[in-house]
Scaffold this motif. Structure first.
Motif, PDB file in Angstrom:
ATOM      1  N   GLY A 139       0.791  -1.232   0.000  1.00 40.65           N
ATOM      2  CA  GLY A 139       0.000   0.000   0.000  1.00 40.65           C
ATOM      3  C   GLY A 139       0.816   1.270   0.000  1.00 40.65           C
ATOM      4  O   GLY A 139       0.319   2.330  -0.381  1.00 40.65           O
ATOM      5  N   GLY A 140       2.066   1.191   0.428  1.00 42.62           N
ATOM      6  CA  GLY A 140       2.921   2.374   0.429  1.00 42.62           C
ATOM      7  C   GLY A 140       3.195   2.901  -0.961  1.00 42.62           C
ATOM      8  O   GLY A 140       3.575   4.059  -1.128  1.00 42.62           O
ATOM      9  N   HIS A 141       2.968   2.058  -1.988  1.00 43.64           N
ATOM     10  CA  HIS A 141       3.227   2.473  -3.363  1.00 43.64           C
ATOM     11  C   HIS A 141       1.980   3.040  -4.036  1.00 43.64           C
ATOM     12  O   HIS A 141       1.976   3.289  -5.233  1.00 43.64           O
ATOM     13  CB  HIS A 141       3.807   1.304  -4.159  1.00 43.64           C
ATOM     14  CG  HIS A 141       5.064   0.783  -3.559  1.00 43.64           C
ATOM     15  ND1 HIS A 141       6.225   1.526  -3.502  1.00 43.64           N
ATOM     16  CD2 HIS A 141       5.335  -0.380  -2.934  1.00 43.64           C
ATOM     17  CE1 HIS A 141       7.154   0.827  -2.883  1.00 43.64           C
ATOM     18  NE2 HIS A 141       6.650  -0.333  -2.526  1.00 43.64           N
ATOM     19  N   THR A 142       0.923   3.265  -3.248  1.00 44.39           N
ATOM     20  CA  THR A 142      -0.295   3.878  -3.742  1.00 44.39           C
ATOM     21  C   THR A 142      -0.085   5.387  -3.832  1.00 44.39           C
ATOM     22  O   THR A 142       0.524   5.985  -2.952  1.00 44.39           O
ATOM     23  CB  THR A 142      -1.460   3.580  -2.765  1.00 44.39           C
ATOM     24  OG1 THR A 142      -1.588   2.170  -2.616  1.00 44.39           O
ATOM     25  CG2 THR A 142      -2.752   4.172  -3.251  1.00 44.39           C
ATOM     26  N   SER A 143      -0.591   5.997  -4.870  1.00 47.51           N
ATOM     27  CA  SER A 143      -0.444   7.446  -5.023  1.00 47.51           C
ATOM     28  C   SER A 143      -1.127   8.178  -3.871  1.00 47.51           C
ATOM     29  O   SER A 143      -2.205   7.789  -3.427  1.00 47.51           O
ATOM     30  CB  SER A 143      -1.063   7.920  -6.335  1.00 47.51           C
ATOM     31  OG  SER A 143      -0.367   7.375  -7.425  1.00 47.51           O
ATOM     32  N   PHE A 144      -0.484   9.245  -3.411  1.00 50.86           N
ATOM     33  CA  PHE A 144      -1.067  10.086  -2.364  1.00 50.86           C
ATOM     34  C   PHE A 144      -2.145  10.957  -3.000  1.00 50.86           C
ATOM     35  O   PHE A 144      -1.887  11.665  -3.969  1.00 50.86           O
ATOM     36  CB  PHE A 144       0.029  10.942  -1.721  1.00 50.86           C
ATOM     37  CG  PHE A 144      -0.471  11.929  -0.693  1.00 50.86           C
ATOM     38  CD1 PHE A 144      -1.451  11.589   0.213  1.00 50.86           C
ATOM     39  CD2 PHE A 144       0.068  13.211  -0.631  1.00 50.86           C
ATOM     40  CE1 PHE A 144      -1.898  12.495   1.174  1.00 50.86           C
ATOM     41  CE2 PHE A 144      -0.367  14.118   0.320  1.00 50.86           C
ATOM     42  CZ  PHE A 144      -1.359  13.761   1.219  1.00 50.86           C
ATOM     43  N   SER A 145      -3.333  10.901  -2.464  1.00 48.12           N
ATOM     44  CA  SER A 145      -4.465  11.664  -2.976  1.00 48.12           C
ATOM     45  C   SER A 145      -4.950  12.624  -1.892  1.00 48.12           C
ATOM     46  O   SER A 145      -5.702  12.234  -0.997  1.00 48.12           O
ATOM     47  CB  SER A 145      -5.590  10.698  -3.375  1.00 48.12           C
ATOM     48  OG  SER A 145      -6.694  11.412  -3.865  1.00 48.12           O
ATOM     49  N   PRO A 146      -4.506  13.884  -1.930  1.00 47.00           N
ATOM     50  CA  PRO A 146      -4.866  14.844  -0.876  1.00 47.00           C
ATOM     51  C   PRO A 146      -6.379  15.007  -0.735  1.00 47.00           C
ATOM     52  O   PRO A 146      -7.105  15.025  -1.728  1.00 47.00           O
ATOM     53  CB  PRO A 146      -4.227  16.153  -1.352  1.00 47.00           C
ATOM     54  CG  PRO A 146      -3.188  15.750  -2.337  1.00 47.00           C
ATOM     55  CD  PRO A 146      -3.671  14.479  -2.959  1.00 47.00           C
ATOM     56  N   GLN A 147      -6.835  15.142   0.510  1.00 39.05           N
ATOM     57  CA  GLN A 147      -8.257  15.272   0.802  1.00 39.05           C
ATOM     58  C   GLN A 147      -8.613  16.597   1.483  1.00 39.05           C
ATOM     59  O   GLN A 147      -9.765  16.820   1.830  1.00 39.05           O
ATOM     60  CB  GLN A 147      -8.716  14.112   1.699  1.00 39.05           C
ATOM     61  CG  GLN A 147      -8.474  12.743   1.108  1.00 39.05           C
ATOM     62  CD  GLN A 147      -9.275  12.507  -0.160  1.00 39.05           C
ATOM     63  OE1 GLN A 147     -10.479  12.711  -0.173  1.00 39.05           O
ATOM     64  NE2 GLN A 147      -8.606  12.123  -1.230  1.00 39.05           N
ATOM     65  N   SER A 148      -7.623  17.446   1.695  1.00 34.58           N
ATOM     66  CA  SER A 148      -7.878  18.741   2.340  1.00 34.58           C
ATOM     67  C   SER A 148      -6.873  19.762   1.798  1.00 34.58           C
ATOM     68  O   SER A 148      -5.902  19.394   1.117  1.00 34.58           O
ATOM     69  CB  SER A 148      -7.720  18.630   3.856  1.00 34.58           C
ATOM     70  OG  SER A 148      -6.348  18.428   4.192  1.00 34.58           O
ATOM     71  N   GLU A 149      -7.083  21.008   2.125  1.00 29.23           N
ATOM     72  CA  GLU A 149      -6.161  22.056   1.681  1.00 29.23           C
ATOM     73  C   GLU A 149      -4.767  21.839   2.267  1.00 29.23           C
ATOM     74  O   GLU A 149      -3.758  21.987   1.569  1.00 29.23           O
ATOM     75  CB  GLU A 149      -6.696  23.431   2.091  1.00 29.23           C
ATOM     76  CG  GLU A 149      -5.849  24.570   1.572  1.00 29.23           C
ATOM     77  CD  GLU A 149      -6.406  25.938   1.933  1.00 29.23           C
ATOM     78  OE1 GLU A 149      -5.618  26.895   1.899  1.00 29.23           O
ATOM     79  OE2 GLU A 149      -7.607  26.041   2.250  1.00 29.23           O
ATOM     80  N   LEU A 150      -4.699  21.451   3.539  1.00 26.66           N
ATOM     81  CA  LEU A 150      -3.400  21.188   4.172  1.00 26.66           C
ATOM     82  C   LEU A 150      -2.682  20.031   3.481  1.00 26.66           C
ATOM     83  O   LEU A 150      -1.492  20.122   3.191  1.00 26.66           O
ATOM     84  CB  LEU A 150      -3.585  20.886   5.664  1.00 26.66           C
ATOM     85  CG  LEU A 150      -2.303  20.564   6.436  1.00 26.66           C
ATOM     86  CD1 LEU A 150      -1.388  21.799   6.478  1.00 26.66           C
ATOM     87  CD2 LEU A 150      -2.644  20.105   7.852  1.00 26.66           C
ATOM     88  N   GLU A 151      -3.403  18.963   3.194  1.00 25.49           N
ATOM     89  CA  GLU A 151      -2.801  17.819   2.505  1.00 25.49           C
ATOM     90  C   GLU A 151      -2.335  18.209   1.107  1.00 25.49           C
ATOM     91  O   GLU A 151      -1.291  17.754   0.640  1.00 25.49           O
ATOM     92  CB  GLU A 151      -3.789  16.649   2.447  1.00 25.49           C
ATOM     93  CG  GLU A 151      -4.033  16.007   3.789  1.00 25.49           C
ATOM     94  CD  GLU A 151      -5.076  14.905   3.734  1.00 25.49           C
ATOM     95  OE1 GLU A 151      -5.553  14.563   2.629  1.00 25.49           O
ATOM     96  OE2 GLU A 151      -5.408  14.370   4.806  1.00 25.49           O
ATOM     97  N   TRP A 152      -3.116  19.061   0.414  1.00 25.17           N
ATOM     98  CA  TRP A 152      -2.718  19.516  -0.913  1.00 25.17           C
ATOM     99  C   TRP A 152      -1.419  20.325  -0.848  1.00 25.17           C
ATOM    100  O   TRP A 152      -0.535  20.153  -1.674  1.00 25.17           O
ATOM    101  CB  TRP A 152      -3.832  20.336  -1.554  1.00 25.17           C
ATOM    102  CG  TRP A 152      -3.438  20.885  -2.892  1.00 25.17           C
ATOM    103  CD1 TRP A 152      -3.255  22.190  -3.233  1.00 25.17           C
ATOM    104  CD2 TRP A 152      -3.147  20.137  -4.078  1.00 25.17           C
ATOM    105  NE1 TRP A 152      -2.867  22.309  -4.535  1.00 25.17           N
ATOM    106  CE2 TRP A 152      -2.798  21.048  -5.095  1.00 25.17           C
ATOM    107  CE3 TRP A 152      -3.149  18.777  -4.387  1.00 25.17           C
ATOM    108  CZ2 TRP A 152      -2.453  20.656  -6.380  1.00 25.17           C
ATOM    109  CZ3 TRP A 152      -2.803  18.398  -5.676  1.00 25.17           C
ATOM    110  CH2 TRP A 152      -2.465  19.312  -6.650  1.00 25.17           C
ATOM    111  N   LYS A 153      -1.283  21.165   0.156  1.00 24.45           N
ATOM    112  CA  LYS A 153      -0.053  21.943   0.329  1.00 24.45           C
ATOM    113  C   LYS A 153       1.135  21.015   0.611  1.00 24.45           C
ATOM    114  O   LYS A 153       2.235  21.233   0.104  1.00 24.45           O
ATOM    115  CB  LYS A 153      -0.213  22.967   1.451  1.00 24.45           C
ATOM    116  CG  LYS A 153      -1.113  24.133   1.070  1.00 24.45           C
ATOM    117  CD  LYS A 153      -1.284  25.095   2.234  1.00 24.45           C
ATOM    118  CE  LYS A 153      -2.215  26.227   1.846  1.00 24.45           C
ATOM    119  NZ  LYS A 153      -2.479  27.135   2.966  1.00 24.45           N
TER     120      LYS A 153
END
Length: 191
Positions: A139-153
Motif C-alpha cells: 500500500g505504500g506504493h499507492t499514489s497520495f491523494s490529498p483530501q484537504s487544503e493542508l494535505e494539498w499543500k
C-alpha cells in the motif's frame, strides 16, 4: 530462541546473516526445524527481492537446503506483524481513538519504517469462532491523494522536492519522510 539486531549492510546476503545467527546452535537439539522469516517486500513462490537493500533475490527453498532447516517459509514483514497482533495481550495495546470494537471485524495495519508497510486481517467463521487470515500488501506504493487544503499543500511541498517522481504514500509518510513532514510543519507554522 534468540534475538539479535543487525544492519543489512553487515552481510552481502541474508544467508550470511542467518549462518552467523544460527552458528551457536549447530549440531544441538535447539537448532530449528521450522523457520518463518518476515521480509520487507512482496513474496512470490517463497522468494523475494527485498525492498530497500542491495541483497540478491532471497529464495526460501534454497535457504532451507543451505541452512538445513526442513520447513522454512518467507512471508511479508507486515504479514508477520499482522499475525503477531492477534497474540498481543491487552496490556500491550494503547487506545489512540475510542471506538466500538466488533468481534470479527476487519483490521487494517499501517506502519512507517524504511517503507510504508500494510496488511489486512479478515475474519472467517471456522469451528464456531472467528479466525483471522492475514493479507499483506504494498500500500505504500499507492499514489497520495490529498483530501484537504493542508494535505494539498503538503503534496505540493513533496512534489517540489521530488519533481520527477511519483508522489506515493511511502514518499510522503514512511520513515525517511519524517524530516520532510517536520520541515513542512515548520514552514507552515513558523511560531
Amino acid at each position: 530462541l534468540k534475538e539479535q539486531f543487525r544492519q543489512t549492510n553487515e552481510h552481502p546476503s541474508i544467508e550470511g546473516f542467518l549462518v552467523d545467527f544460527l552458528e551457536e546452535f549447530k549440531n544441538k537439539p535447539e537448532y530449528p526445524r521450522y523457520c518463518v522469516i518476515g521480509i520487507a517486500g512482496p513474496i512470490v513462490h517463497n522468494t523475494c527481492i527485498m525492498a530497500n537493500t542491495k541483497w540478491p533475490k532471497i529464495d526460501g527453498g534454497e535457504l532451507s537446503v543451505h541452512l538445513n532447516i526442513p520447513n522454512l517459509r518467507l512471508i511479508n514483514d507486515f504479514e508477520s506483524i499482522g499475525y503477531s497482533l492477534l497474540a498481543l495481550p491487552e496490556s500491550e495495546k494503547i487506545v489512540i481513538n475510542e471506538g466500538n470494537v466488533k468481534e470479527g471485524a476487519p483490521i487494517g495495519v499501517v506502519g512507517p519504517g524504511t517503507g510504508l508497510g500494510v496488511c489486512h486481517l479478515i475474519s472467517s467463521h471456522r469451528k464456531g469462532k472467528h479466525v483471522y487470515d492475514v493479507f499483506p500488501g504494498e500500500g505504500g506504493h499507492t499514489s497520495f491523494s490529498p483530501q484537504s487544503e493542508l494535505e494539498w499543500k503538503y503534496y505540493q511541498f513533496v512534489q517540489d522536492k521530488y519533481p520527477n517522481a511519483l508522489i506515493d504514500l511511502e514518499k510522503c509518510f514512511a520513515g525517511p519522510a519524517l524530516p520532510d513532514i517536520y520541515q513542512f510543519i515548520r514552514q507552515s507554522k513558523p511560531e
